[in-house]
Scaffold this active site. Sequence first.
Site, short mmCIF file in Angstrom:
data_model
loop_
_atom_site.label_atom_id
_atom_site.label_comp_id
_atom_site.label_asym_id
_atom_site.label_seq_id
_atom_site.Cartn_x
_atom_site.Cartn_y
_atom_site.Cartn_z
N LYS A 96 0.83 -1.21 0.00
CA LYS A 96 0.00 0.00 0.00
C LYS A 96 0.87 1.27 0.00
O LYS A 96 0.62 2.21 -0.76
CB LYS A 96 -0.92 -0.02 1.23
CG LYS A 96 -1.68 1.26 1.47
CD LYS A 96 -2.61 1.57 0.32
CE LYS A 96 -3.12 2.99 0.38
NZ LYS A 96 -4.40 3.15 0.98
N CYS A 151 -3.61 10.69 1.96
CA CYS A 151 -2.93 9.44 1.61
C CYS A 151 -1.60 9.70 0.94
O CYS A 151 -0.53 9.40 1.48
CB CYS A 151 -3.82 8.64 0.69
SG CYS A 151 -5.46 8.46 1.37
N1 SAJ Z 1 -2.68 14.73 -8.29
C1 SAJ Z 1 -1.92 15.52 -9.17
N2 SAJ Z 1 -1.68 15.03 -10.42
C2 SAJ Z 1 -2.17 13.83 -10.85
C3 SAJ Z 1 -2.93 13.04 -9.95
C4 SAJ Z 1 -3.17 13.53 -8.68
O1 SAJ Z 1 -1.47 16.60 -8.82
O2 SAJ Z 1 -1.93 13.48 -12.00
C5 SAJ Z 1 -2.93 15.22 -6.93
C6 SAJ Z 1 -4.40 15.46 -6.63
O3 SAJ Z 1 -4.82 16.71 -7.11
C7 SAJ Z 1 -4.42 15.35 -5.13
C8 SAJ Z 1 -3.37 14.29 -4.83
O4 SAJ Z 1 -2.55 14.22 -6.01
O5 SAJ Z 1 -4.03 16.57 -4.52
C9 SAJ Z 1 -3.91 12.92 -4.53
O6 SAJ Z 1 -5.00 12.62 -5.40
P1 SAJ Z 1 -5.18 11.19 -6.08
O7 SAJ Z 1 -6.43 11.25 -6.87
O8 SAJ Z 1 -3.97 10.79 -6.78
O9 SAJ Z 1 -5.29 10.18 -4.86
P2 SAJ Z 1 -6.15 10.08 -3.51
O10 SAJ Z 1 -5.32 10.61 -2.39
O11 SAJ Z 1 -7.51 10.60 -3.67
O12 SAJ Z 1 -6.23 8.47 -3.39
C10 SAJ Z 1 -5.04 7.72 -3.39
C11 SAJ Z 1 -5.20 6.55 -4.39
N3 SAJ Z 1 -3.94 5.89 -4.57
C12 SAJ Z 1 -3.43 5.63 -5.82
O13 SAJ Z 1 -4.00 5.95 -6.82
C13 SAJ Z 1 -2.14 4.90 -5.89
C14 SAJ Z 1 -6.26 5.58 -3.86
O14 SAJ Z 1 -6.36 4.45 -4.70
C15 SAJ Z 1 -5.90 5.15 -2.43
O15 SAJ Z 1 -6.86 4.25 -1.89
C16 SAJ Z 1 -5.88 6.39 -1.58
O16 SAJ Z 1 -4.84 7.24 -2.07
C17 SAJ Z 1 -5.62 6.00 -0.14
O17 SAJ Z 1 -6.59 5.93 0.65
O18 SAJ Z 1 -4.48 5.67 0.21
#
Ligand code: SAJ
Length: 420
Positions: A212, A266
Amino acid sequence: MEFNTICVVGLGYIGLPTAAIIASRKKHVIGLDVNADAVATINQGKIHIYEPDLESVVRMAVADGYLKATLVAEPADAFLIAVPTPFKGDHEPDLRYIESAALSIAPVLQSGNLVILESTSPVGATEAMAEWLAKERPDLSFPAAAGDDSDIRIAHCPERVLPGHVLRELVTNDRVIGGLTARCSEYARELYQIFVEGNCIVTSARTAEMCKLTENSFRDVNIAFANELSMICSKLDIDVWELISLANLHPRVNILQPGPGVGGHCIAVDPWFIVAASPNESHLIRQAREVNDRKPHWVLNEIQNAANSVKLDGTAAHKPVVACLGLTFKPDIDDLRESPALEICKMLCDSNLLEVVVAEPNITQLPDQLLGKVELLSPSDAIERADVVVLLVDHRQFKDISRTSLGDKKIIDTRGLWRR
Ligand code: SAJ
């Protein structure tokens, strides 16, 4: 093993949807939480968080008598712990919520019970949880001493769902199941097969914990790469979004998107658990965290430069007005945890040099940190008032704003939403 009653400990963004989905499979679910308001709200069939479609699943589960929330633990066949794991001090994992969850269920544990830790955890946390339980209940045997014959079975099965898509991903995602013994894994797999349609793959607890952390660190490193590129491109006068879309045409390149920083509970937190466990080996993972944490400061600097140029133009006799569009940590949710947009907005207010207005269509009340410091307006009102418009979150409501309607206002588009 028959799982007729399942206790979910922690009714937040993960625990509540999980409880509701299991209840929708006609299993009796007891949701245990320390928040009396959340417990009361859920028992009325309502929800205290925002997640698409969740309220109707909770409403039905409560009405059918399969889900009830409580402040006091009750006996069950399986216990599923989904509490937060924040960090403390210098990014050290803080396991106090897991410990208090373990202590709260210890008095009602019975021989044959399965306890699953779902919270994202540093390596070794599942073993630590087993020790806390064993200390509380010397009358029961645990995997460390009794192996496969233990009275209590313990496993780690990290949640992996994406906020905004939780109900679908809870069912369709594959699950990694790390039991403290082979039998623990077997029982945990049976439990997840009640509602998971993806594969349930068995490994050790330590590997499941690291898996994870690895998933979220991979994403953080990739976003840091995009964020670093965005700052380089700004200097070289290149459109980073065009650049990334072109680079991604290569069959083995898949760069994520830059933004104002990385937020949420996360991705902005979990990589630190690897760094804390192995600091001398975690250079890249630490650097990625630092690049992403620096990005809001870089954006702040861009905003200040734009505001200064407004002043120099002489177009504004007053303090330049900055409209921040979006406060949440990502689009189309109401979650402000670790949000870089909120951080930028706070830093702008603290600088006292500018007037700040905010548009955030997913909240009705400003968070405490901004109360009395900014005005919460509709997107069109915020834009109208602004000299500088800063797009911080790519909410669907902002996609329809046309570049021409922004006139000659200064624009800082941290998400590339309004690219020409
Ligand atoms: N973000 C970017 N650029 C991107 C993708 C995301 O700047 O291309 C930023 C988002 O705006 C945000 C942050 O990253 O601020 C996190 O957003 P996210 O959509 O990537 O992830 P979370 O935090 O909503 O959820 C993540 C997910 N993990 C992965 O995709 C590997 C989810 O599957 C997990 O279950 C979750 O963390 C968790 O609970 O750990």
